[in-house]
Design an enzyme around this catalytic site. Sequence first.
Site, PDB file in Angstrom:
ATOM      1  CG  ASP A  42      -7.222  28.816  -3.382  1.00  0.00           C
ATOM      2  OD1 ASP A  42      -7.782  29.216  -2.344  1.00  0.00           O
ATOM      3  OD2 ASP A  42      -7.359  27.670  -3.833  1.00  0.00           O
ATOM      4  N   GLY A  69      -4.839  34.945  -3.567  1.00  0.00           N
ATOM      5  CA  GLY A  69      -4.044  35.698  -2.595  1.00  0.00           C
ATOM      6  C   GLY A  69      -4.861  36.843  -1.993  1.00  0.00           C
ATOM      7  N   GLY A 105      -6.572  37.016   0.801  1.00  0.00           N
ATOM      8  CA  GLY A 105      -6.333  37.227   2.230  1.00  0.00           C
ATOM      9  C   GLY A 105      -5.132  38.121   2.458  1.00  0.00           C
ATOM     10  CG  ASN A 137     -16.659  27.751   0.541  1.00  0.00           C
ATOM     11  OD1 ASN A 137     -16.672  28.643   1.386  1.00  0.00           O
ATOM     12  ND2 ASN A 137     -17.356  27.812  -0.570  1.00  0.00           N
ATOM     13  CB  ALA A 138     -13.063  31.035   2.126  1.00  0.00           C
ATOM     14  CG  HIS A 145      -9.371  34.189   2.531  1.00  0.00           C
ATOM     15  ND1 HIS A 145     -10.297  35.188   2.523  1.00  0.00           N
ATOM     16  CD2 HIS A 145      -9.738  33.343   1.527  1.00  0.00           C
ATOM     17  CE1 HIS A 145     -11.189  34.956   1.566  1.00  0.00           C
ATOM     18  NE2 HIS A 145     -10.869  33.838   0.956  1.00  0.00           N
ATOM     19  CB  THR A 168     -14.396  22.600   0.501  1.00  0.00           C
ATOM     20  OG1 THR A 168     -15.658  23.207   0.815  1.00  0.00           O
ATOM     21  CG2 THR A 168     -13.650  23.462  -0.516  1.00  0.00           C
ATOM     22  CD  GLN A 170     -15.891  30.646  -1.930  1.00  0.00           C
ATOM     23  OE1 GLN A 170     -16.838  31.397  -1.806  1.00  0.00           O
ATOM     24  NE2 GLN A 170     -15.273  30.146  -0.888  1.00  0.00           N
ATOM     25  CB  ALA A 194      -5.516  27.663   2.352  1.00  0.00           C
ATOM     26  NE  ARG A 204      -9.960  19.673  -2.556  1.00  0.00           N
ATOM     27  CZ  ARG A 204     -11.092  20.064  -3.122  1.00  0.00           C
ATOM     28  NH1 ARG A 204     -11.742  19.247  -3.937  1.00  0.00           N
ATOM     29  NH2 ARG A 204     -11.589  21.264  -2.894  1.00  0.00           N
ATOM     30  NE  ARG A 253      -4.699  26.386  -3.666  1.00  0.00           N
ATOM     31  CZ  ARG A 253      -4.098  27.300  -2.893  1.00  0.00           C
ATOM     32  NH1 ARG A 253      -2.987  27.900  -3.304  1.00  0.00           N
ATOM     33  NH2 ARG A 253      -4.604  27.603  -1.717  1.00  0.00           N
TER      34      ARG A 253
HETATM   35  P1  GDP Z   1      -6.872  33.328  -0.958  1.00  0.00           P
HETATM   36  O1  GDP Z   1      -7.845  32.220  -0.763  1.00  0.00           O
HETATM   37  O2  GDP Z   1      -7.161  34.106  -2.202  1.00  0.00           O
HETATM   38  O3  GDP Z   1      -6.713  34.217   0.228  1.00  0.00           O
HETATM   39  O4  GDP Z   1      -5.466  32.632  -1.225  1.00  0.00           O
HETATM   40  P2  GDP Z   1      -4.848  31.369  -0.421  1.00  0.00           P
HETATM   41  O5  GDP Z   1      -4.385  31.830   0.899  1.00  0.00           O
HETATM   42  O6  GDP Z   1      -5.774  30.213  -0.465  1.00  0.00           O
HETATM   43  O7  GDP Z   1      -3.663  30.984  -1.381  1.00  0.00           O
HETATM   44  C1  GDP Z   1      -2.653  31.881  -1.711  1.00  0.00           C
HETATM   45  C2  GDP Z   1      -1.322  31.251  -1.301  1.00  0.00           C
HETATM   46  O8  GDP Z   1      -0.275  31.951  -1.922  1.00  0.00           O
HETATM   47  C3  GDP Z   1      -1.059  31.327   0.182  1.00  0.00           C
HETATM   48  O9  GDP Z   1      -0.265  30.239   0.559  1.00  0.00           O
HETATM   49  C4  GDP Z   1      -0.276  32.640   0.310  1.00  0.00           C
HETATM   50  O10 GDP Z   1       0.567  32.653   1.465  1.00  0.00           O
HETATM   51  C5  GDP Z   1       0.542  32.590  -0.934  1.00  0.00           C
HETATM   52  N1  GDP Z   1       0.887  33.890  -1.534  1.00  0.00           N
HETATM   53  C6  GDP Z   1       0.151  35.034  -1.582  1.00  0.00           C
HETATM   54  N2  GDP Z   1       0.796  35.965  -2.319  1.00  0.00           N
HETATM   55  C7  GDP Z   1       1.944  35.397  -2.733  1.00  0.00           C
HETATM   56  C8  GDP Z   1       3.033  35.853  -3.556  1.00  0.00           C
HETATM   57  O11 GDP Z   1       3.038  36.966  -4.080  1.00  0.00           O
HETATM   58  N3  GDP Z   1       4.048  34.969  -3.783  1.00  0.00           N
HETATM   59  C9  GDP Z   1       4.061  33.706  -3.250  1.00  0.00           C
HETATM   60  N4  GDP Z   1       5.079  32.921  -3.536  1.00  0.00           N
HETATM   61  N5  GDP Z   1       3.059  33.266  -2.461  1.00  0.00           N
HETATM   62  C10 GDP Z   1       2.011  34.086  -2.242  1.00  0.00           C
HETATM   63  P1  IMO Z   2     -10.884  30.862  -1.367  1.00  0.00           P
HETATM   64  O1  IMO Z   2     -11.757  31.923  -0.724  1.00  0.00           O
HETATM   65  C1  IMO Z   2     -10.532  27.672  -4.284  1.00  0.00           C
HETATM   66  C2  IMO Z   2     -14.083  25.215  -5.004  1.00  0.00           C
HETATM   67  C3  IMO Z   2     -14.023  23.763  -4.566  1.00  0.00           C
HETATM   68  C4  IMO Z   2     -14.942  23.132  -5.593  1.00  0.00           C
HETATM   69  C5  IMO Z   2     -16.019  24.200  -5.779  1.00  0.00           C
HETATM   70  C6  IMO Z   2     -17.264  23.978  -4.945  1.00  0.00           C
HETATM   71  O2  IMO Z   2      -9.864  30.297  -0.479  1.00  0.00           O
HETATM   72  O3  IMO Z   2     -10.363  31.375  -2.675  1.00  0.00           O
HETATM   73  P2  IMO Z   2     -17.857  24.183  -2.355  1.00  0.00           P
HETATM   74  O4  IMO Z   2     -17.180  23.634  -1.151  1.00  0.00           O
HETATM   75  O5  IMO Z   2     -17.946  25.666  -2.393  1.00  0.00           O
HETATM   76  O6  IMO Z   2     -19.176  23.543  -2.641  1.00  0.00           O
HETATM   77  O7  IMO Z   2     -16.903  23.738  -3.589  1.00  0.00           O
HETATM   78  O8  IMO Z   2     -15.430  25.434  -5.417  1.00  0.00           O
HETATM   79  N1  IMO Z   2     -13.775  26.196  -3.938  1.00  0.00           N
HETATM   80  C7  IMO Z   2     -12.636  26.887  -3.874  1.00  0.00           C
HETATM   81  N2  IMO Z   2     -11.519  26.823  -4.624  1.00  0.00           N
HETATM   82  N3  IMO Z   2     -10.613  28.577  -3.294  1.00  0.00           N
HETATM   83  C8  IMO Z   2     -11.737  28.677  -2.557  1.00  0.00           C
HETATM   84  O9  IMO Z   2     -11.926  29.662  -1.644  1.00  0.00           O
HETATM   85  C9  IMO Z   2     -12.796  27.773  -2.799  1.00  0.00           C
HETATM   86  N4  IMO Z   2     -14.012  27.575  -2.248  1.00  0.00           N
HETATM   87  C10 IMO Z   2     -14.606  26.610  -2.968  1.00  0.00           C
HETATM   88  O10 IMO Z   2     -12.723  23.264  -4.640  1.00  0.00           O
HETATM   89  O11 IMO Z   2     -14.273  22.988  -6.813  1.00  0.00           O
HETATM   90 MG    MG Z   3      -7.859  30.136  -0.500  1.00  0.00          MG
END
Ligand code: GDP
Ligand code: IMO
Ligand code: MG
Length: 431
Positions: A13, A15, A17, A38-39, A41, A129, A223, A298, A302, A304
């Site tokens: 998570d 960022g 995506g 599980n991802a 983005h 997840t 991840q 996302a 849950r 974080r």
């Molecule tokens: P990923 O799994 O790495 O793609 O990240 P996620 O999408 O799960 O979580 C990142 C969250 O932070 C998302 O809600 C994005 O919209 C948000 N986000 C990304 N970059 C920024 C930033 O620079 N500032 C803020 N405030 N939010 C951001």
């Molecule tokens: P993105 O790509 C954050 C975490 C789960 C759990 C562990 C194992 O959005 O960054 P799984 O479902 O893979 O067996 O879960 O890994 N987890 C993530 N945490 N971002 C993710 O993906 C995750 N994918 C799995 O919360 O702790």
């Molecule tokens: Mg994510």
Amino acid sequence: MAIDVILGLQWGDEGKGKIVDFLAGQYDIVARFQGGPNAGHTLKFDGKKFVLHTIPSGIFRPNQINVIGNGVVIDPITLSKEIDLLNNAGVVYQDRLLVARKAHLILPTHRYLDAASEASKGKAKIGSTLKGIGPTYMDKTGRNGLRVGDIESPHFEKLYSALKEKHLDLLKIYPPIDFDLDAEEKKWMECLDILRQMKKVDGEYYINAQIKAGKKILAEGAQGSMLDIDFGTYPYVTSSNTVTSGVCNGLGVSPHQIGEVIGITKAYCTRVGSGPFPTELDNEDGEFLRKEGAEFGATTGRPRRCGWIDIPQLQYTIMLNGVTQLVVTKIDVLNEFSSIQAGISYEYNGTTSNQLPYDITHTKITPEFQSFPGWKQSLENIVEYDHLPAEAKYFVEFLEDKLEVPVTMVSTGPERKKLIKKATAVMTSLN
Ligand code: GDP
Ligand code: IMO
Ligand code: MG
């Protein structure tokens, strides 16, 4: 070298995506190499927000090919929801979205096994997840799995039934869980049609042919490195190799083809699910980060867990990945703090170290923190690195200095445009 890589340096998570979506226009192909639904983005642009789970984050760019690589595990039900999302958004993807035949399929019974395994662990649960990731990769390495290419086989139904029966037997070792297999199976079979219609490729041949043709490829990780099956905080990890080496296995390319490795880190740190997190803040600062950063999963929604950025942890994942560029995201989330901390070393077993202990789960780690002045102002309209407050630049340059990798971009908001490029600049000083 033809393949650049974007991956997360923390527990997911970071960022990824958003950064993939931003950079995708500079590439011909965007390819996911591991993980599955599980991802989550998140992409935000033109006032719209999309969350992708299986489909690469380059799909909203009109001319880019997007490949779901062989290292990915696919749940046809999630995939079909993502396809609906593209259809509703008017995205023309049919000729631009390819899936590798060797990618493995997540069956409904994989999800049940995930749920049953987690329930049986009680307090020691991974915090999965519950998307069936672990059981699917177990079947892959156990040489029992079903792959995308198998749906083209006349024996597919037989193969599916055999694996399902095996899972139903396995489920008997766990306390019973509730599920409606008939309904889920029906839905799953219907959604397979989406996969049947999608363009399938022998991914390794496809990608290597594109490299030969001089195409530029961006590999998108899911991840984060601390969730890597080999190097993460085992057993509180996911079931795939999330680090750079996963690109070779997950797309079928040689290490010689890897170019830039762009590591993404938040300006602080989060984790969702169970497991060690040395710089976690179980206090009002942690609460504030969660609220200000909208730190809710996302994929699962849950909350974080939040904490300060952790230098030894990042030094470790930079080493594992061969990171050549850093992108620091969510720096705007720190706007209100009058002081910011960074974990700079660990104390455990009576010693100070920057090395993560082998048994990180059971080792009591006390991080040493360094304090930095906050900037107490919005970064809303800032588009140039030089115009960032001196305190923010100082913090970024401290990261570069400690991590020995240049920061090339700083993200100041969720939207695509909220990204500041940083050239190698003169060090900022604070008076
Ligand atoms: P990923 O799994 O790495 O793609 O990240 P996620 O999408 O799960 O979580 C990142 C969250 O932070 C998302 O809600 C994005 O919209 C948000 N986000 C990304 N970059 C920024 C930033 O620079 N500032 C803020 N405030 N939010 C951001
Ligand atoms: P993105 O790509 C954050 C975490 C789960 C759990 C562990 C194992 O959005 O960054 P799984 O479902 O893979 O067996 O879960 O890994 N987890 C993530 N945490 N971002 C993710 O993906 C995750 N994918 C799995 O919360 O702790
Ligand atoms: Mg994510």
